[in-house]
Enzyme design. Sequence first.
Site, mmCIF file in Angstrom:
data_model
loop_
_atom_site.group_PDB
_atom_site.id
_atom_site.type_symbol
_atom_site.label_atom_id
_atom_site.label_comp_id
_atom_site.label_asym_id
_atom_site.label_seq_id
_atom_site.Cartn_x
_atom_site.Cartn_y
_atom_site.Cartn_z
ATOM 1 C CB CYS A 164 95.025 -92.065 -43.110
ATOM 2 S SG CYS A 164 94.662 -91.345 -41.493
ATOM 3 C CG ASN A 170 91.670 -92.388 -37.177
ATOM 4 O OD1 ASN A 170 91.027 -92.780 -36.200
ATOM 5 N ND2 ASN A 170 91.071 -91.762 -38.169
ATOM 6 C CB CYS A 215 96.806 -86.060 -40.895
ATOM 7 S SG CYS A 215 98.051 -85.420 -39.734
ATOM 8 N NE ARG A 216 97.419 -89.545 -44.893
ATOM 9 C CZ ARG A 216 98.241 -90.519 -45.236
ATOM 10 N NH1 ARG A 216 98.526 -90.716 -46.518
ATOM 11 N NH2 ARG A 216 98.762 -91.317 -44.328
ATOM 12 C CB SER A 217 91.234 -91.389 -42.290
ATOM 13 O OG SER A 217 91.751 -91.596 -41.006
ATOM 14 C CG ASP A 252 101.717 -88.741 -43.870
ATOM 15 O OD1 ASP A 252 101.162 -87.828 -43.237
ATOM 16 O OD2 ASP A 252 102.353 -89.673 -43.331
HETATM 17 P P1 4NP Z 1 97.700 -89.647 -41.116
HETATM 18 O O1 4NP Z 1 99.108 -88.920 -40.877
HETATM 19 O O2 4NP Z 1 98.019 -91.070 -41.504
HETATM 20 O O3 4NP Z 1 97.109 -88.869 -42.226
HETATM 21 O O4 4NP Z 1 96.921 -89.548 -39.817
HETATM 22 C C1 4NP Z 1 100.093 -89.411 -40.005
HETATM 23 C C2 4NP Z 1 99.963 -89.237 -38.674
HETATM 24 C C3 4NP Z 1 100.960 -89.692 -37.811
HETATM 25 C C4 4NP Z 1 102.060 -90.317 -38.322
HETATM 26 C C5 4NP Z 1 102.178 -90.505 -39.682
HETATM 27 C C6 4NP Z 1 101.191 -90.063 -40.527
HETATM 28 N N1 4NP Z 1 103.093 -90.754 -37.448
HETATM 29 O O5 4NP Z 1 104.110 -91.271 -37.935
HETATM 30 O O6 4NP Z 1 102.951 -90.640 -36.226
#
Ligand code: 4NP
Length: 160
Positions: free
Chosen positions: A10, A13, A15-17, A126
């Site tokens: 993702c 790294n 939340c989703r992955s 997201d």
């Molecule tokens: P992820 O979510 O890609 O699912 O881990 C996010 C985590 C952090 C951010 C964006 C999306 N950020 O902008 O910091």
Amino acid sequence: MAKVKVLFVCLGNICRSPLAEGIFRQQVAERGLSNSFEIDSCGTAAYHIGNHPDQRSVANAAKNGVHYDHFARQLSASDFDDFDYILPMDDSNMRNSISIAPVGFKAEVMKMRYFDSSEKNSDVPDPYYGGEDGFQNVFEILDRSVSSFLDYLIEKHRIN
Ligand code: 4NP
């Protein structure tokens, strides 16, 4: 038999992955197949390197009976030869992943929701800037998607 190596990707790294990794790891263990897989996750961005997963995501997963932890790391070019399958969560991370892939790389790169029978091929949204509903929605999407991905791998690699 060689282990099947799977990498979920993702943006951050956190939340989703890592959640996809945690759910997949648990489903693999429940089916007694832990020795057949190597499982990891990473982000295309560097913002959160070394961090644990987002606590909102961990708490929501726990409510759904999935417990996991991870240290965030960034996707690298060598991942494309180290892993058999790379599963980006959305189109943006698919593009950003492919943009650093080395020539002639080994991995099959497939969007996570290619394996989701409802809304096939759409993005895993997201949840970072949203509320609790968003985390539950992502959990349900990933639970379905990694389950059918696991079925696909078991059949393709004749794992038993
Ligand atoms: P992820 O979510 O890609 O699912 O881990 C996010 C985590 C952090 C951010 C964006 C999306 N950020 O902008 O910091």
